[in-house]
Every structure is written in structure tokens, then in C-alpha cells.
Write a protein that holds these residues in place. Structure first.
Motif, short mmCIF file in Angstrom:
data_model
loop_
_atom_site.label_atom_id
_atom_site.label_comp_id
_atom_site.label_asym_id
_atom_site.label_seq_id
_atom_site.Cartn_x
_atom_site.Cartn_y
_atom_site.Cartn_z
N ARG A 100 6.60 -10.37 1.36
CA ARG A 100 6.78 -10.27 -0.09
C ARG A 100 8.18 -10.75 -0.41
NH1 ARG A 100 2.22 -8.03 -1.46
NH2 ARG A 100 1.59 -6.60 0.16
N SER A 101 8.30 -11.58 -1.45
CA SER A 101 9.63 -12.09 -1.78
C SER A 101 10.41 -10.99 -2.48
CB SER A 101 9.51 -13.32 -2.66
OG SER A 101 8.90 -12.98 -3.86
N LEU A 102 11.74 -11.03 -2.32
CA LEU A 102 12.58 -9.99 -2.91
C LEU A 102 12.59 -10.12 -4.43
CD1 LEU A 102 15.44 -10.04 -0.29
CD2 LEU A 102 13.59 -8.37 -0.54
N SER A 103 12.54 -11.39 -4.88
CA SER A 103 12.49 -11.62 -6.32
C SER A 103 11.05 -11.52 -6.78
CB SER A 103 13.05 -13.01 -6.64
OG SER A 103 12.32 -13.96 -5.91
N GLY A 104 10.72 -10.57 -7.62
CA GLY A 104 9.36 -10.49 -8.17
C GLY A 104 8.42 -9.81 -7.19
N ALA A 105 7.95 -8.64 -7.52
CA ALA A 105 7.15 -7.83 -6.60
C ALA A 105 5.89 -8.55 -6.12
CB ALA A 105 6.79 -6.52 -7.28
N GLN A 106 5.29 -9.39 -6.98
CA GLN A 106 4.03 -10.03 -6.60
C GLN A 106 4.22 -11.30 -5.77
OE1 GLN A 106 1.04 -8.63 -6.91
NE2 GLN A 106 2.28 -6.93 -7.66
N GLY A 107 5.46 -11.80 -5.73
CA GLY A 107 5.69 -13.08 -5.05
C GLY A 107 5.48 -12.96 -3.55
N ILE A 108 4.94 -14.01 -2.96
CA ILE A 108 4.73 -14.04 -1.52
C ILE A 108 5.42 -15.29 -0.99
CG2 ILE A 108 2.97 -14.43 0.25
CD1 ILE A 108 1.11 -12.65 -1.40
N GLU A 109 6.16 -15.14 0.09
CA GLU A 109 6.91 -16.28 0.59
C GLU A 109 6.62 -16.55 2.05
OE1 GLU A 109 11.14 -16.60 -1.83
OE2 GLU A 109 11.04 -15.48 0.05
N GLY A 110 6.38 -17.83 2.39
CA GLY A 110 6.28 -18.23 3.79
C GLY A 110 7.65 -18.72 4.24
N LYS A 111 7.78 -18.95 5.53
CA LYS A 111 9.07 -19.44 6.05
C LYS A 111 9.36 -20.84 5.53
CE LYS A 111 9.92 -16.64 9.95
NZ LYS A 111 9.16 -16.04 10.99
N LYS A 112 10.64 -21.11 5.31
CA LYS A 112 11.07 -22.45 4.83
C LYS A 112 10.75 -23.52 5.88
CE LYS A 112 14.25 -22.33 1.18
NZ LYS A 112 14.78 -20.97 1.05
#
Ligand SMILES: C[S@@+](CC[C@H](N)C(=O)[O-])C[C@H]1O[C@@H](n2cnc3c(N)ncnc32)[C@H](O)[C@@H]1O
Length: 416
Positions: A100-112
Motif C-alpha cells: 500500500r502506498s503511503l500517500s493515499g490509503a487506497q493506492g497500491i505500489e509495485g517496485k520501481k
């Protein structure tokens, strides 16, 4: 439905060579193309070198003022990519975990830098009806600590976007091609297609063994229903992060996913007699620099021999690394082994053959490497250094495998 195609991570165009059955180059250097499929955009950018040899080769063989893009795919605004019916590409096996991305609870982030997310972005924006991907077979098992997680993440992405898919690990040599190269091929189809609706009415066993795209292109021996394993990538997993954190699976060589349900089995190929090295190697001798000097012969003898070496791992622990012996040279009576990007260098995996004319040990020539991948002769003879020709062929694929899948895709699109 038009047979328009976008080719990602295009390299020197293995998908295009296979899909359009290219067997020759004209006097200007252009590929002689049987245009079954209409390539509307291609992207290729090599991050490790300033020179763009693979792209230059692609561009020479498939000249176009507008369609060939030579920038990092992550820099491409996905809205500028033309609409297309089939998205295809071979991409690296990387870490697909998400958080889960730190910015925005719903955001999901994969590795760069993980290229799967570029494909996912294109699917999100363009939603092509069909997708054909190629990867190393390790993809379905990775990572070692959480088997099947990475493929599970990929399956969930497709599911979230409304796709069903089929996969199969294919060893090209099992089906008559000149290289023992095992790769996983993935064919996805969107729920808006009639193909999706048709497949939804079939049983998973029928799809894997008979009616699916891979069973049609690469027949398998029949197998029992009991060998099918089932996984659910929807249901109890509320989203991609849950899959990334908790999902693990032992995926087989064949499989099918629809509506979040995954069916997988190990299938046995109906093998056909393959092209062997002897069918493709030069018979009239080759230039002197391909022959091994005595010093090179010694080096290869050592590299291919059995050995035990004391090594230190990253935590400082010493361990004994051992590897078994390989034969001194590659038998001409067999298909080639898997060609890697290190082909042609002083490396254990480089092919060494006994030249049929001189009976002396030598390397394969770049043309022979092209034949092992079923590219036309001299495809990469575009002025790039010889070692890049080997590297690029190590990165490419067996075009004949794509050709067989392409014939099935063409029928599927005709039926739309
Ligand atoms: C496995 S190879 C695919 C080869 C191709 N199928 C062929 O037949 O030659 C992956 C390709 O992706 C390219 N690539 C790697 N990172 C890229 C990026 N960020 N953007 C675009 N292409 C990239 C590499 O240069 C390489 O040619």
C-alpha cells in the motif's frame, strides 16, 4: 476486428517475425512481410547501452516514420499508444510484489523499474481484446520464499481488468524447433470478446487438454481430471496487496484462469521430431576466428568440467559450490541448448561444436544463432559488433513457436 498489433520490448522483432512468418530480407534490408498482422506501434529501448543496436535492427527491418519508438517504456504516455487488437511482448521476470502506498490509503505500489507495471498500465488505458506474453518459466514459481506469488499478482491484475487467460510452458524442441528453450507463454482475452464467452462454457480440462489455444497449437497427451489443481485469486483475497502478502501456489506447466478461478496441471507434450544442430550448421567451414585456440579449448574444458569451488555468500558464510560435467562439445544430433545472452563468450553455457568440415572445435556463428531462433539469416547483420549479435539472439525467442500461436490467434480474431 482488425489484426492490429502493438509489440512491447520488441528487441529485434521476434514476435513480428513469428506472427507475420518472415523468412527473408529484401535487397534494401527490409523484412519481406506476409502481413497477416498489422503492426501499428513497437517500443524497444536498451537501458544498459547508449548504442541502440536492437532498435536499429528493428527499424532497418521494419522501417516506419511513426510506429517504432525508442524510449524507455515507463516514459511513454500510454494514451498516445494506438488502439490495437493484440498486445504482445517478452519481458523480464522481476519482483512483482506490491505494497500500500503511503500517500493515499487506497493506492497500491509495485517496485520501481519493474516492467510488468508498464504492461499493466497499457492494459488499463488501452484494454486490448487479446494479449500474448512470453517470459522465463521461472515466472510461475517465483519467488523461492513464496512460490507462485509473482504469477499470482499478475493473474490478479488480469482478473481485475476483466481478462481470462491461459498459460503453457513450452520447450520449443518438443514441437520440432531447433532449440531446447523452455519459456512460459501467456494468452489473455478480455471479457468483451466472444472468445471469452465461448471459453467460459468449456470445462477447464477441455481447455487445457484440447480446446484451448495452446492445446491446439501444441497438442498434449490426455490427462486425468484429478491432476488439475485449483486456486482462487479472488474470493478471500480482497485486493492485490492481499495476494502479494499471502498468496502462494504450485502452478503447473499448463493452466487457465477465468473469473478469478485458476486451474492448473502438468501436461505431457505430444513430441514431434525436432530440427537438430546438424540441420542448421554451416557445412563448408567458417571464418578462422570462430575456431578455438588451444588456450580457449583449455578454458572451455575447465568451464564445462565438474568442479567444486569454495565461495562466500553475501552474509560472509563460506560454502562449497559444485557443478557437474557437461560434454566437451554440443552434439550435432541434438537441438541446440538454451541460448543465453552470454553466447559466444568464454562461458560454460556457450555452444561448442565440432565443425563438420574441419572436425575442429569452434563457436557457433551469429547466423547459426539466428537459425536456432528461426530468424532469417543475417537478420542482425546490421553493422553492430558481433558480440551484440550473440547477446541479442540470447534475448530473443524461437520465432516458430510464435508463428504457431499466431495462427490460432488469427483464427480467433476472424471469429470475432
Ligand atoms: C527479453 S528481450 C525481448 C526480445 C524480443 N522478444 C526479440 O525477439 O528480440 C526484452 C527487451 O526489452 C528491452 N527493454 C528493457 N527495458 C526496457 C524499457 N524500460 N523500455 C523499453 N524496452 C526495454 C531490452 O532492450 C530487450 O530488448
Amino acid at each position: 476486428m482488425e489484426k492490429t498489433v502493438v509489440e512491447l520490448f520488441a528487441g529485434v522483432g521476434g514476435f513480428r517475425v513469428g506472427l507475420n512468418n518472415i523468412t527473408a530480407i529484401d535487397e534494401t534490408g527490409k523484412a519481406i512481410e506476409h502481413k497477416t498482422f498489422d503492426f501499428v506501434w513497437a517500443n524497444q529501448w536498451e537501458p544498459s547501452t547508449k548504442a541502440q543496436h536492437a532498435f536499429d535492427c528493428y527499424n532497418l527491418r521494419f522501417p516506419s516514420k511513426t510506429e517504432n519508438s525508442n524510449v524507455d517504456i515507463s516514459k511513454v504516455d500510454k494514451n498516445t499508444i494506438p488502439n490495437h487488437t493484440l498486445l504482445c511482448g517478452g519481458f523480464p521476470c522481476q519482483d512483482y510484489s506490491v505494497a500500500r502506498s503511503l500517500s493515499g490509503a487506497q493506492g497500491i505500489e509495485g517496485k520501481k523499474g519493474v516492467l510488468w507495471w508498464q504492461i499493466n498500465d497499457i492494459l488499463t488505458v488501452k484494454r486490448p481484446p487479446f494479449v500474448l506474453l512470453e517470459n522465463v518459466d521461472r515466472l510461475i514459481k517465483s519467488p523461492a520464499k513464496q512460490r507462485g506469488r509473482d504469477f499470482g499478482v499478475m493473474l490478479r491484475c488480469f482478473y481485475d481488468l476483466g481478462y481470462a487467460l491461459e498459460w503453457r510452458v513450452i520447450n520449443a524442441a518438443d514441437y520440432g524447433h531447433p532449440q531446447r528453450r523452455r519459456r512460459v507463454f501467456i494468452f489473455a482475452y478480455h471479457q468483451s470478446t466472444s472468445y471469452y464467452k465461448q471459453q467460459a462454457n468449456e470445462s477447464s480440462k477441455e481447455i487445457i487438454a484440447k480446446t484451448g489455444i495452446f492445446a491446439k497449437a501444441f497438442p498434449v497427451e490426455d490427462f486425468l481430471e484429478t491432476t488439475i489443481k485449483k486456486y482462487d485469486i479472488s474470493g478471500k483475497y480482497q485486493d492485490l496487496v492481499a495476494i502479494s502478502d499471502k498468496f502462494h501456489a504450485l502452478f503447473g506447466d499448463s493452466g487457465y484462469m477465468i473469473d478469478g478461478k485458476v486451474y492448473t496441471a502438468n501436461t505431457k507434450p505430444f513430441k514431434t521430431k525436432s530440427v537438430i544442430l546438424n540441420d542448421i550448421v554451416e557445412k563448408n567451414g567458417v571464418a578462422p576466428h570462430y575456431y578455438l585456440s588451444d588456450a580457449q579449448k583449455k578454458k572451455f574444458e575447465y568451464l564445462r568440467g565438474s568442479k567444486k569451488i569454495l565461495r562466500t555468500n553475501k552474509d560472509g558464510f563460506e560454502y562449497m559450490y559444485s557443478e557437474g560435467a557437461m560434454s566437451a562439445y554440443d552434439e550435432l544430433s541434438l537441438p541446440a541448448r538454451t541460448m543465453l545472452t552470454s553466447e559466444g563468450t568464454t562461458n560454460r553455457s556457450t555452444h561448442i561444436i565440432l565443425d563438420p568440415k574441419t572436425n575442429k572445435y569452434r563457436l557457433l556463428t551469429p547466423i547459426e544463432c539466428e537459425r536456432i531462433n528461426e530468424f532469417p539469416d543475417n537478420w542482425t547483420n546490421t553493422g553492430m559488433p558481433e558480440k551484440r549479435r550473440y547477446f541479442i539472439m540470447g534475448n530473443a525467442l524461437v520465432c516458430g513457436v510464435i508463428n504457431k500461436i499466431g495462427k490460432q490467434i488469427s483464427i480467433i480474431i476472424d471469429n470475432e
